[in-house]
Write an enzyme that holds these catalytic residues in place. Structure first.
Site, PDB file in Angstrom:
ATOM      1  N   GLU A 158       0.790  -1.245   0.000  1.00 59.29           N
ATOM      2  CA  GLU A 158       0.000   0.000   0.000  1.00 59.29           C
ATOM      3  C   GLU A 158       0.817   1.287   0.000  1.00 59.29           C
ATOM      4  O   GLU A 158       0.593   2.159   0.831  1.00 59.29           O
ATOM      5  CB  GLU A 158      -0.958  -0.005   1.192  1.00 59.29           C
ATOM      6  CG  GLU A 158      -1.859  -1.218   1.218  1.00 59.29           C
ATOM      7  CD  GLU A 158      -2.826  -1.226   2.407  1.00 59.29           C
ATOM      8  OE1 GLU A 158      -2.657  -0.419   3.323  1.00 59.29           O
ATOM      9  OE2 GLU A 158      -3.745  -2.045   2.394  1.00 59.29           O
ATOM     10  N   GLU A 263      -6.017 -10.767  -1.282  1.00 62.66           N
ATOM     11  CA  GLU A 263      -6.821 -10.604  -0.050  1.00 62.66           C
ATOM     12  C   GLU A 263      -8.299 -10.564  -0.414  1.00 62.66           C
ATOM     13  O   GLU A 263      -9.047  -9.684  -0.005  1.00 62.66           O
ATOM     14  CB  GLU A 263      -6.424  -9.309   0.682  1.00 62.66           C
ATOM     15  CG  GLU A 263      -4.951  -9.233   1.010  1.00 62.66           C
ATOM     16  CD  GLU A 263      -4.561  -7.990   1.818  1.00 62.66           C
ATOM     17  OE1 GLU A 263      -5.454  -7.347   2.400  1.00 62.66           O
ATOM     18  OE2 GLU A 263      -3.362  -7.690   1.874  1.00 62.66           O
TER      19      GLU A 263
HETATM   20  C1  GLA Z   1      -4.857  -4.567   4.362  1.00 57.56           C
HETATM   21  C2  GLA Z   1      -3.645  -5.367   4.752  1.00 57.56           C
HETATM   22  C3  GLA Z   1      -4.029  -6.637   5.430  1.00 57.56           C
HETATM   23  C4  GLA Z   1      -5.135  -6.451   6.420  1.00 57.56           C
HETATM   24  C5  GLA Z   1      -6.293  -5.760   5.801  1.00 57.56           C
HETATM   25  C6  GLA Z   1      -7.385  -5.654   6.823  1.00 57.56           C
HETATM   26  O1  GLA Z   1      -5.469  -5.071   3.253  1.00 57.56           O
HETATM   27  O2  GLA Z   1      -2.813  -5.679   3.676  1.00 57.56           O
HETATM   28  O3  GLA Z   1      -2.917  -7.138   6.098  1.00 57.56           O
HETATM   29  O4  GLA Z   1      -4.700  -5.681   7.516  1.00 57.56           O
HETATM   30  O5  GLA Z   1      -5.845  -4.516   5.348  1.00 57.56           O
HETATM   31  O6  GLA Z   1      -7.444  -6.765   7.654  1.00 57.56           O
END
Ligand code: GLA
Length: 373
Positions: A158, A263
């Site tokens: 990020e 994710e």
């Molecule tokens: C981001 C992070 C993850 C997690 C999510 C929320 O996507 O990469 O590690 O913390 O937020 O759980």
């Protein structure tokens, strides 16, 4: 002696009999086959074995794992001179016992990083040299510890925002854009065989997408190893569209990197902020913000399953560039979406329900896999 041989054979036969039905059970990972890895983010109850029902589902359906929290900076490195590897070690052991591809998440991220990382004893920002040294120490220690055991690392998480500029994190403020190549270089030095990834959310937003591509191309031009771009894939019922997501997959693949959905989850709840609308009474607001506490109505469930299936089939279509699809949690009850952006709601974003049962679209994929083989 004889008795012990006999009991050995009896035990072996018993084990084989017990193992057989398990091997015969159809699974998600078998249905997907070698198209891509099927991953899941694990919490401590799961990899420590306390949540036994979860362990059974994870072992049966997934061939890759990532740590939901225990490998983040704040968990592993609470003080400059102190690392805590207890949970991460258990997580890696779990993956190895099950022959799974273990993914490390994450080395450099602006969130869940302890304050000490950026300041000196007087609380002032450290110099670029000190921050580089701390990054290098952290990355070499963590990657070095799991060298040869972790398949790949989310090296930077990020770092780029929607308009394409760099996030004004402490890493960026102190080191500028250079913190990204440095992180990749340190990770590569610590384990030259590990795959290295850049991971981010909202990767269909054109500004971010184009800036990520530019950053990745510049790493490549400088000869710095980067294997894949991770698209987090936190979705809701409206956005992104399958087409937008597909366009980004292809754009990222254009860099020569592989693409991973890292994710994945799909919230069914409206995106609201806690207490956002003060003009409506609290209980009415609550109902609007958290409408499915008693269960998911069929029409919402059907729409969710149809949309998830469409995405999944699109991922399969691009399995030449997609090497892994990982969901962010096992069952609906485990999901961070029950706490974000509003605490204490009831969401239904994952592949397995609160009773550890696969959702209809997952069943369909499993069944289809069985028929095809
Ligand atoms: C981001 C992070 C993850 C997690 C999510 C929320 O996507 O990469 O590690 O913390 O937020 O759980």
């Amino acid at each position: 002696m004889k008795a012990s041989i006999l009991s050995f054979f009896a035990f072996s036969t018993f084990s084989i009999l017990c193992a057989q039905p398990k091997a015969a059970e159809a699974s998600l990972k078998d249905a997907v086959g070698d198209r891509f890895l099927v991953g899941v983010a694990l919490n401590a109850r799961q990899f420590s074995g306390r949540d036994t029902a979860a362990v059974r589902v994870i072992e049966r359906h997934f061939n890759s794992i990532v740590a939901e929290n225990c490998m983040k900076n704040a968990s592993l490195h609470p003080a400059e001179d102190r690392y805590d590897f207890r949970e991460a070690d258990r997580f890696v052991d779990f993956g190895e016992r099950n022959g799974m591809a273990i993914i490390g998440h994450c080395l450099i991220w602006h969130s869940q990083v302890p304050g000490w990382f950026f300041v000196d004893e007087q609380g002032r920002d450290v110099s670029a040299e000190v921050l580089k040294k701390r990054m290098k120490d952290h990355i070499s220690t963590v990657v070095g510890r799991y060298k040869g055991r972790v398949k790949g690392w989310d090296v930077v998480n990020e770092a780029i925002v929607e308009d394409g500029s760099y996030r004004k994190s402490k890493f960026y403020e102190i080191l500028g854009e250079e913190f990204i190549p440095l992180a990749f270089q340190y990770a590569h030095e610590a384990d030259p065989d590990a795959e290295l990834y850049y991971n981010d959310y909202g990767m269909t937003v054109p500004g971010r997408r184009d800036a990520v591509i530019k950053m990745v191309n510049s790493l490549k031009e400088r000869g710095i190893r980067i294997d894949a771009i991770g698209m987090q894939g936190h979705m809701d019922m409206y956005s992104p569209s399958v087409e937008q997501f597909e366009e980004s997959i292809l754009a990222f693949a254009g860099t020569g990197c592989k693409v991973m959905v890292t994710e994945w989850d799909m919230s069914v709840l409206p995106f609201v902020r806690q207490g956002a609308d003060v003009s409506i009474p609290a209980d009415e607001y609550r109902k609007k913000a958290d409408p499915y506490t008693e269960g998911l109505p069929d029409e919402v469930s059907d729409a969710w399953n149809a949309r998830m299936k469409e995405f999944f089939e699109m991922f399969e279509k691009h399995s030449d560039v997609i090497t892994r699809v990982t969901v962010w949690g096992l069952t609906d009850g485990d999901s961070w979406k029950n706490y974000f952006p509003v605490r204490g709601r009831t969401d239904y974003p994952l592949l397995f329900d609160r009773n550890y049962e696969p959702k209809p679209f997952v069943r369909e994929i499993i069944l289809r896999g069985g028929q095809r083989d």
